[in-house]
Scaffold this active site. Sequence first.
Site, PDB file in Angstrom:
ATOM      1  N   LYS A 126       0.868  -1.190   0.000  1.00 22.77           N
ATOM      2  CA  LYS A 126       0.000   0.000   0.000  1.00 22.77           C
ATOM      3  C   LYS A 126       0.896   1.229   0.000  1.00 22.77           C
ATOM      4  O   LYS A 126       2.043   1.153   0.440  1.00 22.77           O
ATOM      5  CB  LYS A 126      -0.878   0.003   1.257  1.00 22.77           C
ATOM      6  N   ASP A 166      -7.006   4.527  -4.473  1.00 25.88           N
ATOM      7  CA  ASP A 166      -7.682   4.387  -3.169  1.00 25.88           C
ATOM      8  C   ASP A 166      -8.270   5.777  -2.908  1.00 25.88           C
ATOM      9  O   ASP A 166      -8.485   6.539  -3.870  1.00 25.88           O
ATOM     10  CB  ASP A 166      -6.674   3.962  -2.081  1.00 25.88           C
TER      11      ASP A 166
END
Length: 446
Positions: A126, A166
């Site tokens: 991430k 995201d």
Amino acid sequence: MDARLEKVFETVKTRDFSQGVFHQAVREVFESLEPVLAKHPEYIDQSILARIVEPERQIIFRVPWADDKGEIHVNRGYRIEFNSALGPYKGGLRFHPSVNVGVIKFLGFEQIFKNALTGQGIGGGKGGSDFDPKGKSDLEVMRFCQSFMTELYRHIGPNTDVPAGDIGVGGREIGYLFGQYKRLTGRYDAGVLTGKGLDWGGSLARTEATGYGTVIFAQRMLEQHNDSIEGKTVLVSGSGNVAIYAAERVAQLGGKALSISDSSGSVYDPNGIDIELLKQIKEVERGRVSDYAQRRGNGAEFRAGQKVWDIKADIALPCATQNEIDENDAKALVANGVKLVAEGANMPSTPEAIEVYESNGVLYAPGKASNAGGVATSALEMQQNSARQQWTFDDVKGRLDDIMTNIHNTCLEAADKYGKPGDYVLGANAAGFVQVADAMIAQGIS
Ligand code: NDP
């Protein structure tokens, strides 16, 4: 928690003392693992727990950029390459002022198990930045993305690490990031990023995938009880990519989404969210939910500063951000008749909220299972890039349906196997963990 788990957890808390959301994510997984360790002592012998909570690599970098007036700003960029036992690191980039290393680590940790559940050979990672794209011009966002990629490009690649979107990173940002990657490397590595535009390597149904997948998961849960979404009222929070397509899929299945929200407040729309209006305001105009309420009329009401959880409904789909449902919100959901919570966002329910669901018999799907459709479809995008193909919308959506059904069934099978039938939290954590742990053992101490 088992003493062996507690010992590793204490080390995490001491070593990463300021990373509260990361502790929360680790604790949630560890609390499921006692029955798994009882059947698999080798995970203790091989120190899998201590290894799995430590990212393989953490990259933190400076991102300087100039705004439209020529003023220079410095943001911080992150990429946490958490675990590559099952494949190249895969996970989104978040651009939001609340981003810090703990937030990216919690998201990366969740991603390891989520990606395992998809069965598609992808590791967990991430990244992101504390940059806020809200209120910035397109050129400012472009300059920021170019600066961000100028550092990130050396760490990623189609077989190394494949970022996606995201919060705060959608098609526009992925376009600017990809353009800069291409300039820096001189290569058209389509598979280095997912969430690309449809004309240049993107996959049909990727935009819809996380929201649609969450609703498919909820539908499978209801089917276990001979029920369905049809005729149900649904609370959706957020108004971004996940929320929009969750609300759309609910409507397609005959349910009614009653709400949306953003960081300024929420909208209650008793006649059901008008999806086309919502898309126009959020995707085209980059507006706010207050604009939606004003233009919608028809009884739609903007509630400044309020969440959506006090509205009477059958189902809740949190699709905004972490810890957006606390204990009191969960009690309000129960009091207002909610029987099922499926998470579109990552870790939107606090541990206390989850206890309220459990003690009141609310069916509950954790995000790492129910929102896995986004990353699963990103993996389908990577497959199409490798094969230089573009599959039809129905083809991708059909595969997404199958993957979500498989994840659902895998969770239930693992919950049965480890002694808590019907417990999706145990099922998701155990099934994801076992796959990653076995691969780590097979690959030696690393
Ligand atoms: P978007 O940026 O498209 O939308 C985020 C939405 O949540 C916006 O409405 C935003 O409101 C709201 N929001 C964000 N932070 C806060 C906050 N602190 N308080 C209140 N509202 C907030 O993001 P996505 O829809 O892509 O992501 C939503 C969630 O889904 C995240 O948890 C993400 O990690 C998760 N997720 C996303 C996937 C994807 O494919 N996009 C895949 C799997 C999970 P505002 O505009 O006011 O900030």
